[in-house]
Design an enzyme around this catalytic site. Structure first.
Site, mmCIF file in Angstrom:
data_model
loop_
_atom_site.group_PDB
_atom_site.id
_atom_site.type_symbol
_atom_site.label_atom_id
_atom_site.label_comp_id
_atom_site.label_asym_id
_atom_site.label_seq_id
_atom_site.Cartn_x
_atom_site.Cartn_y
_atom_site.Cartn_z
ATOM 1 N N ARG A 155 -20.818 16.999 -14.091
ATOM 2 C CA ARG A 155 -20.690 15.981 -15.045
ATOM 3 C C ARG A 155 -18.920 15.878 -15.540
ATOM 4 O O ARG A 155 -18.242 15.655 -16.380
ATOM 5 C CB ARG A 155 -21.019 16.202 -16.271
ATOM 6 C CG ARG A 155 -22.172 14.744 -16.714
ATOM 7 C CD ARG A 155 -23.053 14.464 -17.820
ATOM 8 N NE ARG A 155 -23.348 15.756 -17.873
ATOM 9 C CZ ARG A 155 -23.050 16.809 -19.291
ATOM 10 N NH1 ARG A 155 -22.045 16.386 -19.402
ATOM 11 N NH2 ARG A 155 -24.017 17.653 -19.403
ATOM 12 N N TYR A 188 -15.810 -12.123 -18.161
ATOM 13 C CA TYR A 188 -17.274 -11.005 -17.479
ATOM 14 C C TYR A 188 -18.679 -11.240 -18.331
ATOM 15 O O TYR A 188 -18.260 -10.462 -19.777
ATOM 16 C CB TYR A 188 -17.032 -9.663 -17.183
ATOM 17 C CG TYR A 188 -18.073 -9.349 -16.372
ATOM 18 C CD1 TYR A 188 -18.808 -10.011 -14.960
ATOM 19 C CD2 TYR A 188 -19.072 -8.237 -16.361
ATOM 20 C CE1 TYR A 188 -19.730 -9.287 -14.461
ATOM 21 C CE2 TYR A 188 -20.113 -7.494 -15.885
ATOM 22 C CZ TYR A 188 -20.540 -8.334 -14.530
ATOM 23 O OH TYR A 188 -21.399 -7.595 -14.109
ATOM 24 N N ASP A 213 -8.281 -6.662 -17.591
ATOM 25 C CA ASP A 213 -9.907 -5.942 -16.078
ATOM 26 C C ASP A 213 -9.274 -6.498 -15.229
ATOM 27 O O ASP A 213 -8.842 -7.988 -15.413
ATOM 28 C CB ASP A 213 -10.995 -6.732 -16.648
ATOM 29 C CG ASP A 213 -12.169 -6.679 -15.507
ATOM 30 O OD1 ASP A 213 -11.896 -6.107 -14.665
ATOM 31 O OD2 ASP A 213 -13.353 -7.030 -15.705
ATOM 32 N N LYS A 248 -16.222 -4.175 -6.403
ATOM 33 C CA LYS A 248 -15.564 -5.231 -5.923
ATOM 34 C C LYS A 248 -14.962 -5.184 -4.458
ATOM 35 O O LYS A 248 -15.253 -4.829 -3.388
ATOM 36 C CB LYS A 248 -15.501 -6.583 -6.325
ATOM 37 C CG LYS A 248 -16.530 -6.499 -7.861
ATOM 38 C CD LYS A 248 -17.650 -6.967 -8.042
ATOM 39 C CE LYS A 248 -18.830 -6.797 -8.655
ATOM 40 N NZ LYS A 248 -18.235 -7.691 -10.416
HETATM 41 C C1 LIG Z 1 -18.234 -7.108 -11.960
HETATM 42 C C2 LIG Z 1 -17.806 -7.151 -13.007
HETATM 43 C C3 LIG Z 1 -18.065 -6.555 -13.618
HETATM 44 C C4 LIG Z 1 -19.259 -4.899 -14.626
HETATM 45 O O1 LIG Z 1 -18.869 -4.537 -12.938
HETATM 46 P P1 LIG Z 1 -19.654 -3.199 -12.032
HETATM 47 O O2 LIG Z 1 -19.598 -2.380 -11.475
HETATM 48 O O3 LIG Z 1 -20.829 -4.799 -11.954
HETATM 49 O O4 LIG Z 1 -20.927 -2.630 -13.394
HETATM 50 C C5 LIG Z 1 -16.623 -5.957 -15.213
HETATM 51 N N1 LIG Z 1 -15.613 -6.811 -14.587
HETATM 52 C C6 LIG Z 1 -15.751 -7.882 -13.805
HETATM 53 C C7 LIG Z 1 -14.259 -8.876 -13.791
HETATM 54 C C8 LIG Z 1 -16.489 -7.993 -12.311
HETATM 55 O O5 LIG Z 1 -16.170 -8.930 -11.884
#
Ligand SMILES: *Cc1c(COP(=O)(O)O)cnc(C)c1O
Length: 357
Positions: free
Chosen positions: A51, A102, A173, A198
């Site tokens: 961890r 998001y 983000d 993504k």
């Molecule tokens: C998918 C997404 C998240 C969350 O990420 P996960 O990997 O699904 O937990 C946060 N911000 C944006 C812009 C996203 O597209």
């Protein structure tokens, strides 16, 4: 950050995506770091327990950190990374966020507010004055640019100046733009968050997140959160994400070029009420007149796949308002398309046929 000792400059993102996070170039050293499956390590070193750290994490962190121009910490998911950053808001602090963010980020903010841990102020991405006014009492400003799924673009550098003047931390983000197209730390942001699920992984087979910063206190805090909340990723996921990262620049370039051509070719399509596209990136929002026509469009594609998420090599699309929590200001007929790297003619024919039928 990570300046080349010979050229005295930071290599281009296309190069860093390929070169950063490799084992040292020694005879018989493999070119790639392998997935290390370990819950524990022989005592007396830096790692000690699964961890606390993992060599596969470190390789991925070196690569993504180099691309964003900071130090990276990998997390079990984008939302685990989000939780680690929101945990840094002092109790009762104000967080300014965009109305179109998001969904999971909104939900985390709402839950923290319900528990009295922070105050949440939501502002429209296009109202720059409102954003600046809201920042004054804030501890943290949380933005996405382009926003999801409205695809609005905000002035990161301008918001960074206002946030710092108010003593607030700016978080960006950067999932949609990726460090190939935008490096928020260079624009003045303090923290970058990614859903590496993504574009960074890029093959729709991994859930993973990351935090990047140049601030040692932020890095210590999010590392502590990861360790003690157990927001740790599996080594195989991180290995796959690093493998995907190697082709990030090529994938983003091709997907962006496809997206630009789709926008140009569909510009006057009779079935569309609107097209939202910020001019860069691989996400396009096609707005149909209503939910029913959007649902028929989504059901009619044959090459593209009806699926949530985004950033994979394959084109996916969905009507965003099918999710009950999606912002009511997002049109019912808005279909978010994550444009993939297929041949543009096949992709255009598919979307065009589904729109026309
Ligand atoms: C998918 C997404 C998240 C969350 O990420 P996960 O990997 O699904 O937990 C946060 N911000 C944006 C812009 C996203 O597209």
């Amino acid at each position: 950050m990570s300046t080349d000792p010979v050229t005295k400059r930071r290599p281009h993102p296309e190069t860093l995506a390929v070169s950063a996070g490799r084992p040292p170039a020694e005879p018989d050293a493999p070119l790639n770091v392998a997935p290390t499956f370990a819950s524990t390590y022989t005592a007396g070193g830096d790692l000690e327990y699964g961890r606390f750290g993992n060599p596969t994490w470190s390789a991925f962190e070196e690569a993504l950190g180099a691309l964003e121009g900071g130090s990276c910490r990998v997390f079990a998911s984008g939302l685990a990374a989000t939780a680690a950053v929101l945990d840094q808001v002092p109790t009762g602090g104000t967080v300014v966020a965009l109305e179109h963010s998001y969904l999971g980020t909104h939900t985390q903010l709402a839950r923290l507010e319900e528990r009295g841990l922070l105050r949440r102020v939501l502002v429209g991405a296009h109202d720059h004055e409102a954003i600046l006014a809201a920042i004054r009492p804030a501890s943290m400003v949380w933005i996405e640019s382009p926003t999801n799924p409205a695809l609005e673009v905000v002035d990161i550098a301008g918001i960074a100046r206002a946030a710092h003047a108010a003593g607030a931390t700016l978080v960006v983000d950067n999932t949609f733009a990726t460090p190939i197209l935008q490096q928020p730390l260079d624009l003045g942001a303090d923290i970058v968050v990614h859903s590496a699920t993504k574009f960074i992984s890029g093959h729709s087979d991994v859930v993973l997140g990351a935090v990047i910063s140049r601030d040692v206190d932020v890095l210590a805090a999010v590392t502590g959160y990861r360790t003690i909340q157990g927001a740790t990723p599996g080594p195989m996921e991180v290995f796959l994400a690093l493998r995907g990262l190697r082709t990030l620049a090529l994938r983003v370039e091709r997907a962006q070029s496809n997206a630009q051509q789709i926008v140009a070719r569909l510009a006057d399509h009779a079935a569309l009420a609107d097209i939202r596209y910020p001019g860069f990136g691989a996400i396009v929002s096609l707005v149909l007149p209503d939910a029913a026509s959007a649902d028929r469009f989504v059901a009619g594609v044959r090459l593209a796949r009806h699926a949530t998420s985004l950033g994979g090599v394959e084109t996916t699309l969905e009507r965003r308002r099918r999710w009950p929590g999606e912002a009511p200001t997002i049109p019912e007929g808005l279909v978010r398309v994550s444009v993939g790297i297929e041949h543009i003619d096949d992709l255009f024919d598919d979307l065009n046929a589904a729109l026309t039928s």
